[in-house]
Design a protein around this motif. Structure first.
Motif, mmCIF file in Angstrom:
data_model
loop_
_atom_site.group_PDB
_atom_site.id
_atom_site.type_symbol
_atom_site.label_atom_id
_atom_site.label_comp_id
_atom_site.label_asym_id
_atom_site.label_seq_id
_atom_site.Cartn_x
_atom_site.Cartn_y
_atom_site.Cartn_z
ATOM 1 N N VAL A 18 25.048 93.070 21.740
ATOM 2 C CA VAL A 18 26.054 92.121 21.265
ATOM 3 C C VAL A 18 26.655 91.377 22.459
ATOM 4 C CG1 VAL A 18 28.233 91.845 20.033
ATOM 5 C CG2 VAL A 18 26.585 93.579 19.289
ATOM 6 N N ASN A 19 26.617 90.049 22.398
ATOM 7 C CA ASN A 19 27.187 89.221 23.453
ATOM 8 C C ASN A 19 28.684 89.023 23.219
ATOM 9 O OD1 ASN A 19 24.857 88.576 25.109
ATOM 10 N ND2 ASN A 19 24.116 87.379 23.370
ATOM 11 N N ILE A 20 29.465 89.276 24.247
ATOM 12 C CA ILE A 20 30.910 89.207 24.135
ATOM 13 C C ILE A 20 31.492 88.514 25.359
ATOM 14 C CG2 ILE A 20 31.104 91.295 22.729
ATOM 15 C CD1 ILE A 20 31.794 92.854 25.218
ATOM 16 N N ARG A 21 32.772 88.174 25.264
ATOM 17 C CA ARG A 21 33.598 87.788 26.414
ATOM 18 C C ARG A 21 34.635 88.893 26.577
ATOM 19 N NH1 ARG A 21 31.919 83.456 29.471
ATOM 20 N NH2 ARG A 21 34.040 83.486 30.290
ATOM 21 N N ASP A 38 37.916 92.401 23.951
ATOM 22 C CA ASP A 38 36.568 91.867 23.766
ATOM 23 C C ASP A 38 36.616 90.808 22.673
ATOM 24 O OD1 ASP A 38 35.461 93.522 25.645
ATOM 25 O OD2 ASP A 38 34.408 94.821 24.231
ATOM 26 N N GLU A 39 36.052 89.644 22.961
ATOM 27 C CA GLU A 39 35.950 88.582 21.968
ATOM 28 C C GLU A 39 34.483 88.365 21.625
ATOM 29 O OE1 GLU A 39 37.227 83.918 21.140
ATOM 30 O OE2 GLU A 39 37.241 84.689 23.190
ATOM 31 N N ILE A 116 40.405 95.270 20.647
ATOM 32 C CA ILE A 116 41.406 95.492 21.684
ATOM 33 C C ILE A 116 41.546 96.984 21.900
ATOM 34 C CG2 ILE A 116 43.864 95.198 22.214
ATOM 35 C CD1 ILE A 116 43.453 92.795 19.943
ATOM 36 N N TRP A 117 41.548 97.404 23.150
ATOM 37 C CA TRP A 117 41.785 98.811 23.475
ATOM 38 C C TRP A 117 43.197 98.976 24.011
ATOM 39 C CZ3 TRP A 117 37.228 101.681 26.313
ATOM 40 C CH2 TRP A 117 36.076 101.630 25.515
ATOM 41 N N LEU A 118 43.890 99.994 23.506
ATOM 42 C CA LEU A 118 45.166 100.423 24.050
ATOM 43 C C LEU A 118 45.006 101.824 24.618
ATOM 44 C CD1 LEU A 118 45.923 98.887 21.081
ATOM 45 C CD2 LEU A 118 48.208 99.233 22.023
#
Length: 284
Positions: A18-21, A38-39, A116-118
């Motif tokens: 999977v390609n992400i930013r 990650d977007e 999103i990671w917290l």
């Protein structure tokens, strides 16, 4: 708008191709209590069709928000949900989760979403996992007369003088997430003076700063907490807003695990390899 740090998203690949930013900071912890954004954004299925097959987590919270298309979430606790445009999904992984996120078969018009990671405080990292999503909830959007559209996703916000609750409550470190869209030249005000951390990720358009600078899609700004006035350029702007209280603890990161010591990381790997996280198989 006072800017403490300016970061830039970078291309990356995760899951099954999977390609992400990605914007991430596991070392200096400039985003504390957040760790990573990650977007995923593409109209080309080949960029995301492989999805994220079963994999483990320990010691973090994952927060997923979909703007276009959708994923099917499955986990070893028995949760199976279709997360579609406008939905959010939160997992407080604690001592361990195995889950998968696979593109929905009917999501044929592309995909745009965020994970999103917290971080979690050390005292909570080994508590039982928790899961919540918004698939059965209806959330109001908050348009303003100044060209702003505010969508509260998690936590509590003060937007244009009004206290607003997001879809999900209870994120680690009083975490809060919102989606804000500004029309060309649009403005929005938020009171974030009581928050220890404030961040902003631009996913569309550009923002104008009073000192003459402009900031563009793909940038993450760590902001000085306070009363915030956001002004879009003639392009308009779309952004995720983040707020929370820094945890201030040293962490050790290895793949899907975020703990506080090397020994805890080794224990997480051992526990996963010996089946203590449970198991998850995708339907054929």
């Amino acid at each position: 708008m006072k800017i403490n740090t300016r970061l830039f998203s970078r291309p990356a690949m995760d899951g099954d191709g999977v390609n992400i930013r990605r914007v991430a900071d596991f070392e200096r912890l400039q985003l504390d209590p957040f760790l990573m954004v990650d977007e995923i954004r593409s109209d080309d299925k080949s960029d995301f069709i492989g999805g994220f097959p079963p994999h483990p987590h320990r010691g973090i919270e994952t927060f997923t928000y979909i703007r276009k298309g959708g994923f099917e979430h499955r986990d070893h606790m028995g949760n199976v949900r279709a997360i579609r445009a406008g939905d959010v999904q939160w997992m407080s992984t604690g001592s361990g989760v195995i889950h998968s996120e696979m593109p929905l078969a009917d999501a044929s018009d592309g995909l745009h979403g965020f994970q999103i990671w917290l971080n979690m405080p050390a005292q909570d990292k080994m508590r039982p996992a928790r899961y919540l999503d918004s698939t059965e909830l209806t959330q109001q959007r908050y348009p303003s007369g100044r060209g702003a559209d505010f969508y509260p996703l998690a936590g509590r916000w003060l937007f244009e003088g009004e206290a607003i609750d997001g879809l999900v409550q209870g994120l680690a470190a009083n975490g809060a997430v919102a989606d804000l869209s500004l029309a060309p030249g649009g403005r929005a005000s938020l009171d974030l003076s009581e928050r220890g951390f404030v961040g902003l990720y631009l996913y569309q358009g550009a923002l104008h700063c009073e000192d003459g600078r402009s900031f563009f899609s793909g940038e993450y700004l760590v902001l000085q907490p306070g009363e915030l006035e956001l002004v879009a350029t003639e392009e308009g702007a779309g952004m995720l807003l983040f707020a929370g209280e820094p945890i201030g603890e040293k962490i050790v990161h290895m793949g899907p695990f975020v703990m506080n010591t090397e020994a805890e990381i080794r224990q997480a790997i051992h526990d996963y390899q010996t089946g203590r996280f449970g198991s998850l198989e995708l339907p054929k």
